[in-house]
Design a protein around this motif. Structure first.
Motif, PDB file in Angstrom:
ATOM      1  N   LEU A  53       2.569 -17.776  73.737  1.00  0.00           N
ATOM      2  CA  LEU A  53       2.349 -19.220  73.833  1.00  0.00           C
ATOM      3  C   LEU A  53       1.021 -19.600  73.188  1.00  0.00           C
ATOM      4  O   LEU A  53       0.017 -18.897  73.357  1.00  0.00           O
ATOM      5  CB  LEU A  53       2.329 -19.645  75.302  1.00  0.00           C
ATOM      6  N   VAL A  54       1.030 -20.726  72.486  1.00  0.00           N
ATOM      7  CA  VAL A  54      -0.199 -21.251  71.891  1.00  0.00           C
ATOM      8  C   VAL A  54      -0.307 -22.734  72.243  1.00  0.00           C
ATOM      9  O   VAL A  54       0.612 -23.513  71.934  1.00  0.00           O
ATOM     10  CB  VAL A  54      -0.209 -21.076  70.364  1.00  0.00           C
ATOM     11  N   GLU A  55      -1.424 -23.100  72.880  1.00  0.00           N
ATOM     12  CA  GLU A  55      -1.674 -24.507  73.210  1.00  0.00           C
ATOM     13  C   GLU A  55      -2.472 -25.167  72.100  1.00  0.00           C
ATOM     14  O   GLU A  55      -3.271 -24.524  71.409  1.00  0.00           O
ATOM     15  CB  GLU A  55      -2.474 -24.650  74.514  1.00  0.00           C
TER      16      GLU A  55
ATOM     17  N   ARG B  29      -2.163 -35.704  73.928  1.00  0.00           N
ATOM     18  CA  ARG B  29      -0.910 -34.985  74.078  1.00  0.00           C
ATOM     19  C   ARG B  29      -1.157 -33.515  73.759  1.00  0.00           C
ATOM     20  O   ARG B  29      -1.556 -33.172  72.641  1.00  0.00           O
ATOM     21  CB  ARG B  29       0.185 -35.527  73.168  1.00  0.00           C
ATOM     22  N   LEU B  30      -0.915 -32.686  74.754  1.00  0.00           N
ATOM     23  CA  LEU B  30      -1.030 -31.246  74.579  1.00  0.00           C
ATOM     24  C   LEU B  30       0.319 -30.674  74.164  1.00  0.00           C
ATOM     25  O   LEU B  30       1.366 -31.140  74.604  1.00  0.00           O
ATOM     26  CB  LEU B  30      -1.504 -30.583  75.864  1.00  0.00           C
ATOM     27  N   SER B  31       0.255 -29.650  73.329  1.00  0.00           N
ATOM     28  CA  SER B  31       1.457 -28.946  72.886  1.00  0.00           C
ATOM     29  C   SER B  31       1.373 -27.482  73.287  1.00  0.00           C
ATOM     30  O   SER B  31       0.291 -26.887  73.250  1.00  0.00           O
ATOM     31  CB  SER B  31       1.616 -29.039  71.366  1.00  0.00           C
ATOM     32  N   CYS B  32       2.497 -26.937  73.642  1.00  0.00           N
ATOM     33  CA  CYS B  32       2.618 -25.504  73.952  1.00  0.00           C
ATOM     34  C   CYS B  32       3.780 -24.974  73.115  1.00  0.00           C
ATOM     35  O   CYS B  32       4.937 -25.281  73.406  1.00  0.00           O
ATOM     36  CB  CYS B  32       2.879 -25.313  75.434  1.00  0.00           C
ATOM     37  N   THR B  33       3.449 -24.218  72.084  1.00  0.00           N
ATOM     38  CA  THR B  33       4.455 -23.720  71.154  1.00  0.00           C
ATOM     39  C   THR B  33       4.669 -22.229  71.373  1.00  0.00           C
ATOM     40  O   THR B  33       3.707 -21.465  71.490  1.00  0.00           O
ATOM     41  CB  THR B  33       4.041 -23.989  69.709  1.00  0.00           C
ATOM     42  N   ALA B  34       5.929 -21.841  71.407  1.00  0.00           N
ATOM     43  CA  ALA B  34       6.275 -20.457  71.726  1.00  0.00           C
ATOM     44  C   ALA B  34       6.764 -19.701  70.506  1.00  0.00           C
ATOM     45  O   ALA B  34       7.358 -20.286  69.594  1.00  0.00           O
ATOM     46  CB  ALA B  34       7.346 -20.432  72.800  1.00  0.00           C
ATOM     47  N   SER B  35       6.525 -18.390  70.534  1.00  0.00           N
ATOM     48  CA  SER B  35       7.117 -17.476  69.571  1.00  0.00           C
ATOM     49  C   SER B  35       7.603 -16.258  70.325  1.00  0.00           C
ATOM     50  O   SER B  35       7.121 -15.968  71.425  1.00  0.00           O
ATOM     51  CB  SER B  35       6.102 -17.076  68.499  1.00  0.00           C
TER      52      SER B  35
ATOM     53  N   ASN C 119      10.667 -25.582  69.629  1.00  0.00           N
ATOM     54  CA  ASN C 119      10.298 -24.546  70.595  1.00  0.00           C
ATOM     55  C   ASN C 119       8.953 -24.877  71.244  1.00  0.00           C
ATOM     56  O   ASN C 119       8.084 -24.002  71.406  1.00  0.00           O
ATOM     57  CB  ASN C 119      10.233 -23.172  69.923  1.00  0.00           C
ATOM     58  N   THR C 120       8.813 -26.120  71.631  1.00  0.00           N
ATOM     59  CA  THR C 120       7.529 -26.639  72.109  1.00  0.00           C
ATOM     60  C   THR C 120       7.731 -27.481  73.361  1.00  0.00           C
ATOM     61  O   THR C 120       8.727 -28.198  73.488  1.00  0.00           O
ATOM     62  CB  THR C 120       6.861 -27.486  71.012  1.00  0.00           C
ATOM     63  N   VAL C 121       6.783 -27.356  74.272  1.00  0.00           N
ATOM     64  CA  VAL C 121       6.700 -28.223  75.449  1.00  0.00           C
ATOM     65  C   VAL C 121       5.421 -29.036  75.328  1.00  0.00           C
ATOM     66  O   VAL C 121       4.369 -28.505  74.936  1.00  0.00           O
ATOM     67  CB  VAL C 121       6.713 -27.395  76.741  1.00  0.00           C
ATOM     68  N   TYR C 122       5.525 -30.307  75.674  1.00  0.00           N
ATOM     69  CA  TYR C 122       4.393 -31.218  75.554  1.00  0.00           C
ATOM     70  C   TYR C 122       3.921 -31.678  76.923  1.00  0.00           C
ATOM     71  O   TYR C 122       4.691 -31.720  77.885  1.00  0.00           O
ATOM     72  CB  TYR C 122       4.792 -32.459  74.741  1.00  0.00           C
ATOM     73  N   LEU C 123       2.660 -32.054  76.999  1.00  0.00           N
ATOM     74  CA  LEU C 123       2.119 -32.737  78.166  1.00  0.00           C
ATOM     75  C   LEU C 123       1.404 -33.981  77.658  1.00  0.00           C
ATOM     76  O   LEU C 123       0.331 -33.882  77.049  1.00  0.00           O
ATOM     77  CB  LEU C 123       1.151 -31.845  78.943  1.00  0.00           C
TER      78      LEU C 123
ATOM     79  N   TYR D  17      -3.945 -24.805  80.412  1.00  0.00           N
ATOM     80  CA  TYR D  17      -3.155 -23.651  80.004  1.00  0.00           C
ATOM     81  C   TYR D  17      -1.669 -23.965  80.168  1.00  0.00           C
ATOM     82  O   TYR D  17      -1.282 -24.634  81.125  1.00  0.00           O
ATOM     83  CB  TYR D  17      -3.467 -22.444  80.886  1.00  0.00           C
ATOM     84  N   CYS D  18      -0.869 -23.457  79.244  1.00  0.00           N
ATOM     85  CA  CYS D  18       0.563 -23.477  79.506  1.00  0.00           C
ATOM     86  C   CYS D  18       1.000 -22.058  79.856  1.00  0.00           C
ATOM     87  O   CYS D  18       0.373 -21.068  79.450  1.00  0.00           O
ATOM     88  CB  CYS D  18       1.361 -24.040  78.339  1.00  0.00           C
ATOM     89  N   ALA D  19       2.065 -21.989  80.630  1.00  0.00           N
ATOM     90  CA  ALA D  19       2.607 -20.726  81.085  1.00  0.00           C
ATOM     91  C   ALA D  19       4.124 -20.825  81.097  1.00  0.00           C
ATOM     92  O   ALA D  19       4.680 -21.915  81.237  1.00  0.00           O
ATOM     93  CB  ALA D  19       2.072 -20.390  82.469  1.00  0.00           C
ATOM     94  N   ALA D  20       4.767 -19.686  80.974  1.00  0.00           N
ATOM     95  CA  ALA D  20       6.225 -19.672  80.921  1.00  0.00           C
ATOM     96  C   ALA D  20       6.764 -18.469  81.670  1.00  0.00           C
ATOM     97  O   ALA D  20       6.124 -17.411  81.719  1.00  0.00           O
ATOM     98  CB  ALA D  20       6.708 -19.655  79.466  1.00  0.00           C
ATOM     99  N   ASP D  21       7.944 -18.646  82.226  1.00  0.00           N
ATOM    100  CA  ASP D  21       8.614 -17.537  82.878  1.00  0.00           C
ATOM    101  C   ASP D  21      10.106 -17.824  82.893  1.00  0.00           C
ATOM    102  O   ASP D  21      10.526 -18.965  83.114  1.00  0.00           O
ATOM    103  CB  ASP D  21       8.093 -17.339  84.299  1.00  0.00           C
TER     104      ASP D  21
END
Length: 129
Positions: free
Chosen positions: A4-6, A19-25, A77-81, A95-99
Motif C-alpha cells: 500500500l502507498v498513501e 483527499r488521501l489516496s491509498c493505492t495497492a499493488s 485499485n485505490t481507496v480514498y479518504l 495510514y491506510c491498512a488492508a486485510d
C-alpha cells in the motif's frame, strides 16, 4: 500481502479539505477491507474510517462522521479518504491498512489497528492557520 502507498497529505488551513489516496499493488484491493488510521504525536493510533471488502459498507469514528468520506475506485485499485471541514485536531500521520481475512460478525466495526495485516508508510496531514 498487498503493498500500500498513501498520498495526498499536506498542509491546509482550518476548514479546508484534502483527499488521501491509498493505492495497492500485488493484490486486488476490492477483496480487502481497507481502513484509514491516524497517529498524532504522543497519542495512540486510532481508526478513522474503513470500507468492507466487496460490499463496501463504510464505518467512521465519531470524531469524523459527517466530515470524512471513504470510497473505492476498483479500476485504479485505490481507496480514498475525502476529508472536509478539517480542524487542527485532525493533524496526524494518516495510514491506510488492508486485510482480506476480517470476519464481520454482528456488531463488528473494522476500526481496530490490530485487525489489519498490511500497512502503508503514512502521509502527514497538518491543519494549521
Amino acid at each position: 500481502q498487498v503493498q500500500l502507498v498513501e498520498s495526498g497529505g499536506g498542509s491546509v488551513q482550518p476548514g479546508g479539505s484534502l483527499r488521501l489516496s491509498c493505492t495497492a499493488s500485488g493484490g486486488t484491493l476490492d477483496y480487502y477491507t481497507v481502513g484509514w488510521f491516524r497517529e498524532a504525536p504522543g497519542q495512540e493510533r486510532e481508526g478513522v474510517s474503513c470500507i468492507r471488502s466487496r460490499v463496501d459498507t463504510t464505518y467512521y469514528a465519531d470524531s469524523v462522521k459527517g466530515r470524512f468520506t471513504i470510497s473505492r475506485d476498483n479500476a485504479k485499485n485505490t481507496v480514498y479518504l475525502q476529508m472536509n471541514s478539517l480542524t487542527p485536531e485532525d493533524t496526524a500521520v494518516y495510514y491506510c491498512a488492508a486485510d482480506s481475512t476480517l470476519f464481520f460478525y454482528p456488531g463488528y466495526v473494522c476500526l481496530g489497528q490490530y485487525d489489519f495485516g498490511s500497512w502503508g508508510q503514512g502521509t502527514q496531514v497538518t491543519v494549521s492557520s
